[in-house]
Write a protein that holds these residues in place. Structure first.
Motif, mmCIF file in Angstrom:
data_model
loop_
_atom_site.group_PDB
_atom_site.id
_atom_site.type_symbol
_atom_site.label_atom_id
_atom_site.label_comp_id
_atom_site.label_asym_id
_atom_site.label_seq_id
_atom_site.Cartn_x
_atom_site.Cartn_y
_atom_site.Cartn_z
ATOM 1 N N VAL A 168 36.008 50.054 26.784
ATOM 2 C CA VAL A 168 36.066 48.627 27.076
ATOM 3 C C VAL A 168 36.355 48.412 28.556
ATOM 4 O O VAL A 168 37.307 48.963 29.108
ATOM 5 N N GLN A 169 35.515 47.619 29.174
ATOM 6 C CA GLN A 169 35.662 47.221 30.575
ATOM 7 C C GLN A 169 35.759 45.694 30.593
ATOM 8 O O GLN A 169 35.217 45.013 29.724
ATOM 9 N N TYR A 170 36.424 45.166 31.606
ATOM 10 C CA TYR A 170 36.585 43.722 31.730
ATOM 11 C C TYR A 170 36.053 43.286 33.087
ATOM 12 O O TYR A 170 36.362 43.900 34.098
ATOM 13 N N SER A 171 35.238 42.242 33.098
ATOM 14 C CA SER A 171 34.645 41.759 34.347
ATOM 15 C C SER A 171 34.871 40.266 34.504
ATOM 16 O O SER A 171 34.839 39.523 33.522
ATOM 17 N N ARG A 172 35.081 39.846 35.743
ATOM 18 C CA ARG A 172 35.264 38.437 36.062
ATOM 19 C C ARG A 172 34.389 38.073 37.261
ATOM 20 O O ARG A 172 34.440 38.739 38.288
ATOM 21 N N LEU A 173 33.595 37.023 37.107
ATOM 22 C CA LEU A 173 32.853 36.449 38.226
ATOM 23 C C LEU A 173 33.524 35.123 38.565
ATOM 24 O O LEU A 173 33.518 34.203 37.756
ATOM 25 N N ASP A 174 34.121 35.055 39.748
ATOM 26 C CA ASP A 174 34.789 33.841 40.209
ATOM 27 C C ASP A 174 33.873 33.154 41.202
ATOM 28 O O ASP A 174 33.707 33.600 42.333
ATOM 29 N N ALA A 175 33.253 32.074 40.765
ATOM 30 C CA ALA A 175 32.333 31.303 41.610
ATOM 31 C C ALA A 175 32.914 29.941 41.941
ATOM 32 O O ALA A 175 32.204 28.952 42.044
ATOM 33 N N THR A 176 34.243 29.883 42.107
ATOM 34 C CA THR A 176 34.888 28.604 42.416
ATOM 35 C C THR A 176 34.676 28.194 43.864
ATOM 36 O O THR A 176 34.932 27.056 44.220
ATOM 37 N N GLN A 177 34.218 29.119 44.682
ATOM 38 C CA GLN A 177 33.911 28.815 46.078
ATOM 39 C C GLN A 177 32.623 29.532 46.457
ATOM 40 O O GLN A 177 32.219 30.473 45.787
ATOM 41 N N PRO A 178 31.963 29.099 47.533
ATOM 42 C CA PRO A 178 30.686 29.724 47.907
ATOM 43 C C PRO A 178 30.790 31.239 48.123
ATOM 44 O O PRO A 178 29.864 31.972 47.825
ATOM 45 N N GLU A 179 31.922 31.724 48.623
ATOM 46 C CA GLU A 179 32.137 33.161 48.809
ATOM 47 C C GLU A 179 32.683 33.721 47.504
ATOM 48 O O GLU A 179 33.853 34.035 47.387
ATOM 49 N N LEU A 180 31.829 33.865 46.504
ATOM 50 C CA LEU A 180 32.267 34.260 45.172
ATOM 51 C C LEU A 180 32.835 35.670 45.161
ATOM 52 O O LEU A 180 32.642 36.450 46.087
ATOM 53 N N ALA A 181 33.549 35.988 44.090
ATOM 54 C CA ALA A 181 34.171 37.298 43.940
ATOM 55 C C ALA A 181 33.822 37.867 42.570
ATOM 56 O O ALA A 181 33.763 37.131 41.582
ATOM 57 N N LEU A 182 33.580 39.174 42.526
ATOM 58 C CA LEU A 182 33.335 39.872 41.274
ATOM 59 C C LEU A 182 34.393 40.953 41.136
ATOM 60 O O LEU A 182 34.608 41.750 42.048
ATOM 61 N N MET A 183 35.076 40.963 39.996
ATOM 62 C CA MET A 183 36.112 41.947 39.712
ATOM 63 C C MET A 183 35.778 42.622 38.402
ATOM 64 O O MET A 183 35.328 41.975 37.461
ATOM 65 N N SER A 184 35.976 43.922 38.347
ATOM 66 C CA SER A 184 35.751 44.653 37.113
ATOM 67 C C SER A 184 36.776 45.767 37.010
ATOM 68 O O SER A 184 37.110 46.417 38.010
ATOM 69 N N THR A 185 37.292 45.990 35.798
ATOM 70 C CA THR A 185 38.290 47.025 35.594
ATOM 71 C C THR A 185 38.214 47.535 34.162
ATOM 72 O O THR A 185 37.775 46.836 33.259
ATOM 73 N N ILE A 186 38.648 48.755 33.960
ATOM 74 C CA ILE A 186 38.746 49.291 32.608
ATOM 75 C C ILE A 186 39.935 48.626 31.933
ATOM 76 O O ILE A 186 41.007 48.474 32.527
ATOM 77 N N ALA A 187 39.771 48.223 30.678
ATOM 78 C CA ALA A 187 40.872 47.659 29.917
ATOM 79 C C ALA A 187 41.921 48.744 29.676
ATOM 80 O O ALA A 187 41.644 49.937 29.857
ATOM 81 N N TYR A 188 43.102 48.357 29.230
ATOM 82 C CA TYR A 188 44.169 49.302 28.976
ATOM 83 C C TYR A 188 44.069 49.829 27.542
ATOM 84 O O TYR A 188 44.186 49.059 26.593
ATOM 85 N N PRO A 189 43.826 51.141 27.379
ATOM 86 C CA PRO A 189 43.745 51.692 26.025
ATOM 87 C C PRO A 189 45.134 51.993 25.462
ATOM 88 O O PRO A 189 46.015 52.467 26.177
ATOM 89 N N LEU A 190 45.325 51.717 24.194
ATOM 90 C CA LEU A 190 46.617 52.016 23.535
ATOM 91 C C LEU A 190 46.485 53.232 22.643
ATOM 92 O O LEU A 190 45.442 53.525 22.137
#
Length: 122
Positions: A100-122
């Motif tokens: 499981v990986q988690y991704s976020r696209l933040d397009a709240t401003q013209p200089e958008l940001a993309l973040m992605s990370t592996i979720a925490y396995p238990l």
């Protein structure tokens, strides 16, 4: 000995869908699941909030030898969705090991940001 790829229980503590986006792209978050097994993975997703009861037992299937990018805004229990502008966390449980990986696209401003990370396995 067969090597197990992934885990059956994952946690994503930081979720937030911005209420506004700028430009043509829509801010969004996704749970990206890779199923390396030949059989389908049956997931149960729970969404936790700061100020309300969780949305529990949201069922998602990831076919064998496939990937599924699940937009968190599409997760639904009965008629309840994750509201925009509200912090949340996710718990993903699977009947077989997945990644499981988690991704976020933040397009709240013209200089958008993309973040992605592996979720925490238990």
């Amino acid at each position: 000995m067969k090597h197990v790829k992934g885990a059956t229980h994952w946690v994503i503590p930081d979720g937030y869908i911005p209420p506004v986006s700028s430009g043509e792209l829509l801010s969004h978050e996704s749970i990206c699941v890779l199923n390396c097994n030949t059989e389908d993975a049956n997931l149960m997703v729970t969404v936790y909030f700061e100020d309300r009861p969780p949305l529990e037992n949201i069922s998602v299937v990831v076919k064998g030898k496939r990937t599924n990018h699940i937009r968190t805004s599409s997760l639904q229990k009965d008629s309840e969705y994750i509201p925009v502008g509200v912090p949340y966390a996710l718990e993903v449980e699977s009947d077989i090991a997945v990644i499981v990986q988690y991704s976020r696209l933040d397009a709240t401003q013209p200089e958008l940001a993309l973040m992605s990370t592996i979720a925490y396995p238990l």
